[in-house]
Design a protein around this motif. Structure first.
Motif, short mmCIF file in Angstrom:
data_model
loop_
_atom_site.label_atom_id
_atom_site.label_comp_id
_atom_site.label_asym_id
_atom_site.label_seq_id
_atom_site.Cartn_x
_atom_site.Cartn_y
_atom_site.Cartn_z
N ALA A 1 3.67 2.96 -6.35
CA ALA A 1 4.36 3.92 -6.05
C ALA A 1 3.04 4.59 -5.14
O ALA A 1 3.05 4.35 -3.36
CB ALA A 1 4.93 5.62 -6.42
N ALA A 2 1.56 4.53 -5.46
CA ALA A 2 1.03 5.04 -4.71
C ALA A 2 0.31 3.86 -3.36
O ALA A 2 -0.32 3.73 -2.19
CB ALA A 2 -0.65 5.15 -5.76
N LYS A 3 0.36 3.09 -4.30
CA LYS A 3 0.01 1.80 -3.50
C LYS A 3 0.69 1.09 -1.96
O LYS A 3 0.63 1.20 -1.29
CB LYS A 3 -0.03 0.45 -3.54
CG LYS A 3 -0.88 0.36 -4.77
CD LYS A 3 -1.44 -1.08 -4.94
CE LYS A 3 -0.86 -1.62 -6.48
NZ LYS A 3 -0.74 -2.99 -6.44
N TYR A 4 2.57 2.22 -1.88
CA TYR A 4 3.46 2.11 -1.10
C TYR A 4 2.68 3.29 -0.12
O TYR A 4 3.80 3.87 0.11
CB TYR A 4 4.30 2.26 -1.49
CG TYR A 4 4.79 0.85 -0.93
CD1 TYR A 4 5.77 -0.40 -0.79
CD2 TYR A 4 4.03 0.04 -2.60
CE1 TYR A 4 5.59 -1.65 -0.76
CE2 TYR A 4 4.42 -1.17 -2.98
CZ TYR A 4 4.94 -2.28 -2.00
OH TYR A 4 5.40 -3.93 -1.70
N ALA A 5 1.82 3.95 -0.09
CA ALA A 5 1.42 5.30 0.81
C ALA A 5 1.52 5.11 1.71
O ALA A 5 1.22 4.08 2.04
CB ALA A 5 0.90 6.23 0.41
N PRO A 6 1.36 5.96 3.30
CA PRO A 6 1.34 5.43 4.32
C PRO A 6 -0.39 5.81 4.54
O PRO A 6 -1.14 6.13 3.99
CB PRO A 6 2.22 6.90 4.82
CG PRO A 6 3.13 7.74 4.48
CD PRO A 6 2.37 7.21 3.06
N SER A 7 -0.70 4.88 5.44
CA SER A 7 -2.51 5.70 5.80
C SER A 7 -2.39 4.30 7.13
O SER A 7 -1.56 4.24 7.79
CB SER A 7 -2.75 3.73 4.76
OG SER A 7 -2.53 2.77 4.56
N ALA A 8 -3.50 4.96 7.83
CA ALA A 8 -4.23 5.36 8.92
C ALA A 8 -4.04 3.87 9.86
O ALA A 8 -4.83 3.02 8.77
CB ALA A 8 -5.76 6.06 9.04
N MET A 9 -3.27 2.62 10.15
CA MET A 9 -2.74 1.93 11.02
C MET A 9 -3.31 1.05 9.96
O MET A 9 -3.32 -0.34 9.97
CB MET A 9 -4.45 2.15 11.60
CG MET A 9 -4.68 2.28 12.87
SD MET A 9 -3.66 1.81 14.16
CE MET A 9 -4.31 0.54 14.71
#
Length: 191
Positions: A38-46
């Motif tokens: 679930a953490a790895k599917y968090a949004p991230s800049a670009m």
């Protein structure tokens, strides 16, 4: 409020609380892997995904973290932290069986934001699985002492990455806290 009653995700978000009393029982590997996914599917800049997750379940390493954390608290100059550091049963992570340090690439566009979003996803995923979590900000203070920096190297935090946040994770061992009242005047809607 009616949408909250119908939607499982929204109910989970409303139900989640910071837990500071954990059972000693270790969490299941499947639960841990689900939370990390679930953490790895968090949004991230670009879409940079600049995170690295260091999961600590070793009692020896947790004892080291507690030792260094106690040193930081006792030398903080902040009365509340000094008192906490003096406690006979001091535990940096509230005696949780699992501790996760989330590091970020310091050259990423927005590592603090990305790490915060990943930890938020872990909080919600853990709650949905019946586990408790609490943000541990003290990891940021461990960077300030030699022992902490040395430990981060021992933990194989990648070169060029820095711990930006961490969380304690486990089964709740006490009462679930009541939510604090929500502050008024925090929303403007402009149509």
């Amino acid at each position: 409020m009616s949408n909250f009653a119908k939607n499982e995700t929204l109910k989970t978000i409303l139900k989640r609380r910071s837990i500071r009393n954990f059972k000693l029982e270790q969490i299941k590997d499947e639960e841990l892997l689900s939370i990390l996914e679930a953490a790895k599917y968090a949004p991230s800049a670009m879409g940079q995904q600049p995170w690295h997750f260091t999961v600590i379940q070793s009692k020896e390493v947790i004892a080291k973290l507690n030792e260094f954390g106690k040193k930081v608290f006792l030398n903080s100059g902040v009365e509340r932290f000094v008192e906490w550091g003096k406690a006979a049963n001091f535990s940096l992570i509230y005696h949780a069986p699992t501790y996760i340090i989330v590091s970020g690439d310091v050259n990423a566009i927005a590592p603090v934001n990305d790490i915060s979003l990943a930890i938020g996803n872990m909080f919600i995923a853990a709650e949905s699985l019946g586990l408790g979590t609490v943000w541990i900000h003290a990891v940021n203070h461990l960077k300030a002492i030699d022992e902490g920096r040395k430990l981060f190297k021992e933990l194989r935090i990648p070169e060029g990455y820095e711990p930006f946040g961490s969380l304690a994770l486990g089964y709740n061992g006490g009462d679930i806290p009541e939510p604090a009242p929500r502050r008024e005047g925090t929303v403007n809607i402009i149509k």
